[in-house]
Design a protein around this motif. Structure first.
Motif, PDB file in Angstrom:
ATOM      1  N   ARG A 170       0.768  -1.118   0.058  1.00 20.63           N
ATOM      2  CA  ARG A 170       0.010  -0.068  -0.022  1.00 20.63           C
ATOM      3  C   ARG A 170       0.895   1.374   0.032  1.00 20.63           C
ATOM      4  O   ARG A 170       0.582   2.276  -0.603  1.00 20.63           O
TER       5      ARG A 170
ATOM      6  N   THR B 231      -8.688   5.761  -1.062  1.00 25.15           N
ATOM      7  CA  THR B 231      -8.129   4.891  -0.203  1.00 25.15           C
ATOM      8  C   THR B 231      -7.731   5.540   1.260  1.00 25.15           C
ATOM      9  O   THR B 231      -7.628   4.663   2.254  1.00 25.15           O
TER      10      THR B 231
ATOM     11  N   GLY C 117      -5.716   8.654  -2.872  1.00 32.53           N
ATOM     12  CA  GLY C 117      -6.051   7.514  -3.497  1.00 32.53           C
ATOM     13  C   GLY C 117      -5.570   7.233  -4.878  1.00 32.53           C
ATOM     14  O   GLY C 117      -4.255   7.371  -5.185  1.00 32.53           O
TER      15      GLY C 117
ATOM     16  N   ASP D 135     -13.006   3.016  -1.160  1.00 28.16           N
ATOM     17  CA  ASP D 135     -12.299   1.672  -0.676  1.00 28.16           C
ATOM     18  C   ASP D 135     -12.913   1.129   0.604  1.00 28.16           C
ATOM     19  O   ASP D 135     -13.527   1.828   1.433  1.00 28.16           O
TER      20      ASP D 135
END
Length: 448
Positions: free
Chosen positions: A219, A373, A393, A239
């Motif tokens: 990530r 995200t 994101g 997300d």
């Protein structure tokens, strides 16, 4: 201190309250143990252990109440606590809505062994948690480009007992194990970070630590090279990691306290659509091994599964006894409290109806837009529902992830946004709040 000792403490608190002149009272005793270990750059960063017992007493004199708490459980302190609470209650303003539950409404089941809330295994020690944290950190650092990682492993065990002068007495325990890691990459102003974590009531249910570390690294690396997205009106896909925040705003709006004060954007929406048709929001406090499961609420009422939203329509507020009385409704057994405060409405295990599409399907469907995200900051008007949050994101072009983005703001109005949600099917089943990725068309994005 064993569980029976907590029951004895609440009995002593009620006895002291009666002796001090209280008309009614409820007492809460909580015993907890928490152990956490953090590592950073391959070294032990911190190890903490906390143990203690807290007691709380709420006394009622007529329509006046007061709450007091302490961490000293001596007889002298309990007596002084009761006297102080009664003196405070006599000076408190009157409130026609306060009061204990009717004895006929109290929960009959008063222990929660069937829900498996407490790990039956031995408690981990500091050495075991340090080993787990080091494993998390090492797994994150194995990825090329990760320059630093910080990991944490924690354990907690908690027991509580609630007793009231209306005859209720019950208690239960719960445990928690968690693992988390933050991974860093890049340098200077281009440094990026992201995290991964898991928590379960039972250690045996925790996933592999190496997988958690690798996910955090993946990530973080995906954030490198982020730029600002364009400004305009686009679809926004929340997300699964952060989609529950949207439902959290809905829960805040249907909380009985906000509704009773007239300070909720949903105050006129009872029995009206708040989500798309076919979508429900269900609470199940009796979920096995649920991290927030419970068999009775903080006022001794039996909990049960129920829909706050059914087929898109708001069917109920989230109510404790006081807010139910103010709104002239039946309570929903959603009272929560700690030792130092009176009950207030809150929720436990929730599930939003999942969709049939995967997150990738929704990305393909949205065409050009933003996959969020991470959210930072918050400007939410609780009365109007106006919504604005910082976000980062991925930018989506022609239904495919294009490049990472950051430093943008997404905005809309919750009342309209929630009516247009499209859910994916990727909610994680172990979470207390099961909410999948959510797509909302036509949100305002302020970027470059």
């Amino acid at each position: 201190m064993s569980a029976p000792d907590l029951a004895e403490l609440t009995h002593d608190l009620l006895k002291a309250a009666r002796a001090a002149g209280a008309d009614q009272a409820d007492a809460l005793a909580v015993r907890g143990t928490a152990l956490s270990v953090d590592t950073r750059q391959g070294q032990l960063e911190q190890a903490e252990r906390a143990e203690g017992t807290d007691i709380g007493l709420r006394v009622l004199i007529g329509q006046r109440q007061a709450c007091v708490s302490a961490s000293d459980i001596s007889a002298v302190t309990i007596a002084a606590l009761a006297e102080r609470a009664v003196a405070m209650a006599r000076e408190a303003p009157e409130d026609a809505a306060i009061g204990l539950a009717d004895p006929d409404d109290l929960a009959q089941l008063r222990e929660s062994s069937g829900l498996e809330l407490e790990d039956g295994g031995a408690d981990p020690d500091a050495a075991a948690l340090e080993t787990a944290a080091r494993g998390l950190e090492a797994a994150a650092l194995e990825a090329d480009g990760i320059t630093q990682a910080e990991a944490s492993a924690t354990f907690s065990r908690r027991a509580l007992h609630l007793a009231q002068s209306n005859g209720f007495a019950g208690g239960y325990g719960r445990s928690g194990h968690s693992r988390s890691v933050v991974a860093f990459c890049g340098s200077g102003t281009a440094m990026e970070r992201d995290y991964a974590g898991e928590a379960r009531p039972w250690a045996i249910d925790l996933p592999d630590g190496a997988g958690i570390g690798r996910l955090a690294a993946e990530r973080a690396l995906q954030r490198l090279g982020a730029v600002k997205p364009p400004t305009g009106t686009f679809p926004v896909l929340y997300d699964e990691r952060i989609a529950s925040s949207l439902i959290g705003h809905l829960l805040g709006a249907i909380n009985g306290e906000a509704v009773a004060r007239g300070a909720s954007w949903a105050r006129d929406l009872l029995e009206q659509p708040v989500l798309p048709a076919g979508v429900s929001l269900r609470e199940d406090p009796l979920r096995k091994r649920g991290s927030s499961s419970r068999i009775f609420d903080a006022e001794g009422l039996a909990t049960s599964a129920k829909d706050f939203v059914a087929d898109g329509v708001l069917t109920s507020w989230v109510l404790d006894l006081a807010t139910a009385r103010r709104l002239k409704l039946r309570p929903t057994a959603n009272a929560m409290r700690g030792p130092s405060a009176p009950p207030s409405p809150g929720t436990t295990n929730l599930e939003l109806t999942p969709g049939t599409a995967s997150r990738d399907d929704l990305i393909a469907q949205m065409g050009t837009g933003l996959l969020v995200t991470s959210l930072i900051g918050s400007t939410i008007n609780p009365t109007t529902g106006d919504y604005s949050r910082g976000a980062s994101g991925w930018w989506v072009e022609k239904g495919r992830l294009s490049h990472p983005v950051h430093e943008c703001t997404i905005a809309g109005n919750l009342r309209d946004m929630l009516r247009r949600i499209v859910q994916a099917n990727d909610a994680r089943p172990h979470l207390a709040i099961r909410v999948p990725s959510i797509l909302i068309d036509g949100m305002t994005i302020a970027g470059a």
